[in-house]
Design an enzyme around this catalytic site. Structure first.
Site, PDB file in Angstrom:
ATOM      1  N   ARG A 258       0.814  -1.120   0.306  1.00  0.00           N
ATOM      2  CA  ARG A 258       0.024   0.099   0.101  1.00  0.00           C
ATOM      3  C   ARG A 258       0.779   1.162  -0.101  1.00  0.00           C
ATOM      4  O   ARG A 258      -0.065   2.212  -0.990  1.00  0.00           O
ATOM      5  CB  ARG A 258      -0.226   0.052   1.685  1.00  0.00           C
ATOM      6  CG  ARG A 258      -2.195   1.265   1.108  1.00  0.00           C
ATOM      7  CD  ARG A 258      -2.909   1.519   2.085  1.00  0.00           C
ATOM      8  NE  ARG A 258      -4.149   0.077   1.813  1.00  0.00           N
ATOM      9  CZ  ARG A 258      -4.037  -0.823   2.606  1.00  0.00           C
ATOM     10  NH1 ARG A 258      -4.128  -1.326   3.698  1.00  0.00           N
ATOM     11  NH2 ARG A 258      -5.087  -1.889   2.477  1.00  0.00           N
ATOM     12  N   ALA A 259       1.446   0.882   0.787  1.00  0.00           N
ATOM     13  CA  ALA A 259       3.286   2.032   0.747  1.00  0.00           C
ATOM     14  C   ALA A 259       3.530   2.718  -0.896  1.00  0.00           C
ATOM     15  O   ALA A 259       3.638   3.572  -1.133  1.00  0.00           O
ATOM     16  CB  ALA A 259       3.178   2.290   1.545  1.00  0.00           C
TER      17      ALA A 259
END
Length: 372
Positions: A258-259
């Site tokens: 997700r980062a």
């Protein structure tokens, strides 16, 4: 005789909000809010700071910059005591009772479409609401299947949450769902404090006049956001951007990808705000800490590299035995030849290594050696 219902009085004009262009200090927070306004799929902004650091003022100021077409640009508060029906919407009981038809009654998510949904003290919000809210923000669509209602509508909004760390923490899995994280400084330089206080006093004394002072800057910011939104689809994610983002996220030991996704989106939004048609290293560097600050794994949380199972290949000690747990011995001997006490406790029942006396023997002649 039935008393007639008095006609509703015209609503008073809304009080002007503090201009975003008049915010002083906290450049990282201002950048995060602008990026979230350009691309709501970034996941919004979580603002952490002590009391009196203008968290709510900054969030409300952003709403004035959002496009006002089709009812957008609204600032919608989500109270802590809201129900799920108030958030996502529910069956319109009036339509069902009076007209016998099933109709959808929009909730707060529908009202906040193309605007800002603001949650003060988000760390105190009920877990069920937070899970539902962040899933909707990630997809941009609110789907309702309940009470005989099957409905969906776009929920493209900028989610902003604020919290005071003294009042409790946000669950890690929910913290990660916020795209960007800005931690406000609780100490300000003297000149910066004076500038903030003077501006606030001027706004409180005459809000309309204060807003007019920043009207040109506000309009320029609003136009930048509109242009950046329209330019997003034309900016690609090149191999160099993928390589740099992956390296930064790997070095931070973040969980999942997700980062990486958020950093690429934020870097693209940053490039669009600056009028560039491609992502550069400067764009990635400008957003990296906003993405990684709440996802970076602390050193003490990193997995241990020491194997916990028995290793038959572990080195032996001087007496030919292996240390307990298959670990190499870290003890040293003192001057008397006795092993120094170890800092690590031995397994229960295990005997410590016994010293082996070694005597120096001189002039030992090999067996079957011939005399000179």
């Amino acid at each position: 005789m039935t008393a007639s219902t008095p006609a509703p009085s015209p609503s008073a004009p809304a009080a002007p909000s503090y201009p975003f262009a008049a915010l002083y200090g906290q450049p990282r927070l201002r950048t995060a809010l602008l990026l979230a306004a350009v691309d709501p799929l970034i996941g919004g902004v979580l603002i952490e700071g002590p009391r009196g650091t203008a968290k709510s003022t900054s969030a409300r100021a952003l709403a004035e910059l959002l496009p006002k077409d089709q009812g957008g640009g609204r600032f919608v508060d989500l109270p802590l005591g809201s129900s799920e029906e108030q958030l996502v919407g529910s069956l319109d009981l009036e339509a069902a009772l009076q007209h016998g038809r099933v109709a959808f009654r929009p909730g707060l998510l529908a009202r906040a479409h193309d605007g800002v949904l603001y949650i003060d003290e988000v760390n105190l919000l009920a877990d069920g609401l937070v899970d539902l809210l962040l899933d909707v923000c990630a997809s941009g669509i609110n789907r309702v299947e309940r009470d005989g209602v099957s409905h969906q509508h776009p929920a493209r909004l900028t989610l902003i949450g604020t919290m005071n760390p003294e009042e409790g923490e946000l669950r890690p899995q929910l913290l990660d769902r916020f795209g960007l994280f800005a931690r406000l400084d609780d100490t300000l330089a003297t000149a910066e404090r004076q500038a903030i206080v003077r501006a606030r006093l001027a706004f409180d004394a005459d809000p309309a006049a204060f807003v007019r002072r920043f009207d040109t800057e506000q309009q320029n910011l609003a136009r930048r956001i509109v242009r950046a939104r329209s330019a997003l689809d034309g900016i690609g994610f090149g191999d160099a951007a993928h390589d740099r983002v992956a390296a930064l996220c790997h070095a931070a030991q973040v969980e999942g990808v997700r980062a990486d996704l958020v950093m690429l989106r934020a870097a693209r939004a940053h490039a669009a705000l600056d009028g560039r048609g491609e992502i550069t290293d400067a764009d990635i560097d400008a957003v990296a800490e906003l993405v990684l600050a709440h996802r970076r794994k602390a050193a003490e949380d990193a997995p241990s590299q020491t194997p916990q199972h028995r290793d038959d290949t572990a080195p032996t000690q001087g007496d030919g035995t292996r240390p307990a747990n298959g670990q190499a011995s870290t003890s040293t001997s003192n001057d008397s030849g006795q092993p120094a006490p170890s800092d690590q406790p031995d397994d229960w029942g295990a005997l410590p290594p016994q010293p082996v006396p070694i005597h120096a023997v001189k002039n030992v002649r090999p067996l079957h050696a011939k005399k000179p």
